[in-house]
Design a protein around this motif. Structure first.
Motif, PDB file in Angstrom:
ATOM      1  N   LEU A 213       0.860  -1.179   0.000  1.00 24.90           N
ATOM      2  CA  LEU A 213       0.000   0.000   0.000  1.00 24.90           C
ATOM      3  C   LEU A 213       0.898   1.232   0.000  1.00 24.90           C
ATOM      4  CD1 LEU A 213      -2.831  -0.740   2.593  1.00 24.90           C
ATOM      5  CD2 LEU A 213      -3.180  -0.158   0.194  1.00 24.90           C
ATOM      6  N   ALA A 214       0.513   2.230  -0.784  1.00 27.44           N
ATOM      7  CA  ALA A 214       1.288   3.474  -0.818  1.00 27.44           C
ATOM      8  C   ALA A 214       0.336   4.641  -1.040  1.00 27.44           C
ATOM      9  CB  ALA A 214       2.332   3.422  -1.934  1.00 27.44           C
ATOM     10  N   ASP A 215       0.671   5.789  -0.480  1.00 28.07           N
ATOM     11  CA  ASP A 215      -0.166   6.972  -0.666  1.00 28.07           C
ATOM     12  C   ASP A 215       0.623   8.087  -1.345  1.00 28.07           C
ATOM     13  OD1 ASP A 215       1.416   8.218   1.293  1.00 28.07           O
ATOM     14  OD2 ASP A 215       0.033   7.721   2.912  1.00 28.07           O
ATOM     15  N   THR A 216      -0.015   9.209  -1.557  1.00 24.28           N
ATOM     16  CA  THR A 216       0.631  10.341  -2.234  1.00 24.28           C
ATOM     17  C   THR A 216       1.477  11.176  -1.284  1.00 24.28           C
ATOM     18  OG1 THR A 216      -1.370  11.669  -1.877  1.00 24.28           O
ATOM     19  CG2 THR A 216      -1.184  10.497  -3.971  1.00 24.28           C
ATOM     20  N   HIS A 217       1.562  10.752  -0.019  1.00 22.49           N
ATOM     21  CA  HIS A 217       2.332  11.482   0.979  1.00 22.49           C
ATOM     22  C   HIS A 217       3.684  10.823   1.254  1.00 22.49           C
ATOM     23  CE1 HIS A 217      -1.201  14.000   2.039  1.00 22.49           C
ATOM     24  NE2 HIS A 217      -1.859  12.906   1.685  1.00 22.49           N
ATOM     25  N   GLY A 218       4.047   9.851   0.417  1.00 24.96           N
ATOM     26  CA  GLY A 218       5.348   9.210   0.542  1.00 24.96           C
ATOM     27  C   GLY A 218       5.379   7.993   1.434  1.00 24.96           C
ATOM     28  N   ASN A 219       4.239   7.557   1.927  1.00 25.42           N
ATOM     29  CA  ASN A 219       4.187   6.368   2.793  1.00 25.42           C
ATOM     30  C   ASN A 219       4.035   5.109   1.944  1.00 25.42           C
ATOM     31  OD1 ASN A 219       4.103   7.925   5.313  1.00 25.42           O
ATOM     32  ND2 ASN A 219       2.048   8.521   4.643  1.00 25.42           N
ATOM     33  N   VAL A 220       4.894   4.142   2.164  1.00 30.32           N
ATOM     34  CA  VAL A 220       4.826   2.848   1.482  1.00 30.32           C
ATOM     35  C   VAL A 220       5.011   1.758   2.526  1.00 30.32           C
ATOM     36  CG1 VAL A 220       5.755   1.385  -0.343  1.00 30.32           C
ATOM     37  CG2 VAL A 220       5.892   3.878  -0.568  1.00 30.32           C
ATOM     38  N   LEU A 221       4.091   0.805   2.532  1.00 32.58           N
ATOM     39  CA  LEU A 221       4.205  -0.291   3.506  1.00 32.58           C
ATOM     40  C   LEU A 221       3.671  -1.570   2.888  1.00 32.58           C
ATOM     41  CD1 LEU A 221       1.092  -0.837   4.761  1.00 32.58           C
ATOM     42  CD2 LEU A 221       1.556   1.365   5.813  1.00 32.58           C
TER      43      LEU A 221
END
Length: 660
Positions: A213-221
């Motif tokens: 999962l990744a968002d547009t705020h730079g978080n990837v997990l």
């Protein structure tokens, strides 16, 4: 920007599943449906639905213009592609964005990069993710040289797709050209792109994938791994999380590789990085290599939801709306074990050929801890136009063994009629010693179930006779309840105390003839050979047999009686008193095993053929099936042409057997 109205550009089970989460979040839903799906369950699951005229995928669910027009017409502000169809089509994603709509998925560039398997491998090599040897194929490729460089056995794979379509295993150079041709045709039909590549094929590997999962705020997990090694025709049948072969150290390595892959392409939203893992003689993992990245939600996502407690569709929608992920890697922990099986309309004993027809009975057992995700309701139709999956059934328990047991029991106790399914095979897998021991590689079905008919639960002749007695009594009562004339006369009443009625059923060991008479005490006395029973129908779901009461749900569909015991669904067909006319067969005729489209005719009248030679290639449910010569001989009739649509059992080619 929060999503207000979502167009779900798909059909069936995944549309129903997405709509369920949207309802919980207060998001309005718009569905689409083909003419063949007019009465489908997913049409009822959404708030409104738009007709897409036509029945084939190309005319409907793959028609970008029609889907975008549906979004505009209904005022949708976002599009969720589900999985399959256009879910990994970069052009569609871009067109959705160009229309000013929210795309619930990754950036089109990421889809294009990972959807092209050759480009994906290049990107992964740059990111340091381990890879298998591979070579792309074009019209100028020297197939023999390329095959030798990759090494046999190898896999021919479609560059633009997945799901087992456009894939062929090749053992030697001799069969490479035919495999490439067939894979290209299948890939073109499924994805509109006939490019393929060659890749080293591992014997007995495990298929391990990581949910990212990744968002547009730079978080990837990542949300841990799933094991999807049990497959047929390169399509998954059983999936579970976590994998019984992955320990904490390997899990960390796999997770890190998956996150690196996502970061390498600037990935956003939910996706899955798939790895192929080499194994030792005991099935333990020795190393792993990147296989592909699915830039969408996976069919098997429910097992991840079960063990992590996170709704992946809800997270997709939040990320698409610009929100940051509400969880971090530290929030991801495995709680227990989850197993999912794909209940397909197919015949495992007949080479896993897909089946079609009306689902005349569909009564899932809703036991605690078991989840059913389905796009089919009772009365629904499994057609040749789309995937033959009936439902995904998921069990979650503290222990893997408990999840398997619960899932097997739920499948057995469910009523499913009117179509052939793989239910018995799934139950046999879940109770197989090798499966319970975690010994599951991609060779599992070939090794443990080379002939599925020999390993599934044997028919219980004694239970069939009991079922025949109960069905006889229950149907007699039902006829009386529905009578409009002489409704007060007991079923089977006669002035002759010695008179008996009879009914006949087809059993696994031959015909079962039930003689019966109705007693003044409300009980039926049945005789089957030397066995007698006293059967009393007390209420709709309770019968008393020889003084023992049991719950048995009974349904009559056509001439088939379905009886749902506490832990068993048994279907038994009543034999009509007057036999139906049959059509005389044509000697040497080959027939269509299912409805489909003729994509290739390899012979002409007068051709000499040998046993196993290709006669006709038939496409059904997005897969290509070869119809081959049953013996050496001469083609005397070709009844079809390329492009024809044929029904099940339609005559294709007639071969006159050669005589010595």
């Amino acid at each position: 920007m929060l999503i207000q109205r979502l167009l779900i550009a798909n059909r069936g089970e995944i549309t129903v599943r997405i709509a369920r989460t949207c309802r919980e979040l207060g998001i309005a839903t718009v569905g689409v449906f083909s003419d063949a799906d007019e009465d489908a369950l997913h049409v009822e699951a959404v708030d409104e639905a738009v007709r897409l005229p036509g029945v084939t995928s190309a005319e409907t669910y793959l028609d970008m213009d029609a889907l975008l027009a549906a979004a505009e017409r209904t005022g949708a502000d976002a599009v969720h592609p589900g999985y399959g169809f256009l879910a990994e089509n970069a052009e569609f994603a871009q067109r959705v964005l160009d229309a000013g709509l929210i795309w619930v998925g990754p950036d089109p560039d990421a889809i294009a990069a990972m959807g092209d398997k050759v480009e994906a491998k290049r990107r992964m090599a740059d990111a340091g993710v381990p890879l298998l040897p591979s070579i792309p194929v074009d019209d100028d490729t020297d197939l023999q040289a390329a095959g030798e460089e990759v090494g046999f056995p190898l896999m021919v794979k479609a560059s633009a797709g997945g799901g087992g379509k456009g894939m062929r295993i090749v053992e030697s150079a001799e069969g490479l050209a035919d495999a490439v041709g067939a894979a290209r045709r299948e890939a073109s039909g499924a994805f509109g792109d006939d490019r393929v590549f060659l890749e080293r094929y591992l014997e007995r590997p495990r298929h391990i994938e990581i949910q990212v999962l990744a968002d547009t705020h730079g978080n990837v997990l990542h949300l841990l791994e799933r094991e999807c090694s049990i497959q047929r025709r390169h399509q998954k049948v059983v999936e579970e999380a976590p994998s019984p072969a992955v320990d904490a150290d390997l899990r960390a390595e796999l997770g890190a590789a998956a996150v690196a892959a996502a970061k390498a392409i600037g990935y956003v939203n939910a996706g899955t990085v798939e790895f192929i893992a080499a194994t030792d003689d005991d099935g333990g993992i020795t190393d792993f290599s990147f296989l592909e990245m699915n830039t969408r939600l996976q069919v098997e996502h429910p097992v991840t939801e079960a063990i992590t407690g996170h709704d992946l569709v809800a997270l997709q929608l939040l990320v698409a709306g610009g929100e940051a992920l509400p969880i971090s890697q530290n929030d991801v922990e495995a709680d227990g074990h989850a197993i999912e099986v794909r209940l397909y309309a197919e015949d495992p004993a007949g080479g896993y050929l897909p089946a079609t027809g009306t689902v005349e009975l569909f009564r899932p057992d809703l036991a605690a801890g078991v989840r059913w995700d389905s796009g089919i309701a009772e009365g629904g139709v499994i057609s040749s136009h789309y995937d033959p999956m009936v439902a995904k059934v998921i069990a979650h328990a503290d222990r893997r063994e408990d999840a398997a047991t619960q899932l097997a029991a739920a499948l057995e106790a469910s009523g499913i009629g009117g179509i052939t399914t793989n239910r018995d095979l799934l139950v046999a897998i879940l109770r197989d010693d090798a499966f319970l021991a975690g010994d599951t590689t991609t060779a599992y079905l070939d090794e443990r179930f080379p002939d599925p008919a020999e390993r599934v639960a044997a028919s219980d002749a004694e239970l069939e006779r009991l079922a025949a007695a109960i069905a006889t009594a229950r149907s007699a009562v039902a006829r009386q309840e529905q009578a409009s004339v002489n409704a007060t006369i007991p079923p089977g009443f006669t002035n002759d105390p010695h008179a008996r009625w009879f009914a006949s059923f087809r059993g696994s060991e031959g015909a079962i003839e039930v003689h019966y008479r109705y007693g003044r005490d409300g009980a039926f006395r049945t005789e089957i050979g030397d066995t007698t029973h006293r059967v009393t129908v007390l209420e709709d779901e309770v019968v008393e047999v020889d003084g023992r009461r049991t719950q048995v749900r009974w349904f009559l569909r056509g001439t088939t009686h379905h009886l749902l015991f506490a832990h068993r669904h048994l279907a038994i067909e009543e034999i009509p008193r007057f036999p139906e006319r049959t059509v005389e067969d044509v000697a040497g005729a080959t027939r269509a095993p299912m409805p489909g489209a003729v994509v290739a005719v390899a012979v002409e009248e007068g051709d000499e053929v040998e046993t196993g030679d290709l006669l006709v290639a038939l496409e059904a449910m997005k897969m290509e099936h070869k119809i081959t010569a049953p013996f050496d001989g001469t083609v005397t009739e070709v009844a079809v042409s390329e492009g024809d649509q044929v029904d099940s059992d339609a005559m294709l080619v007639v071969v006159e057997e050669a005589t010595d």
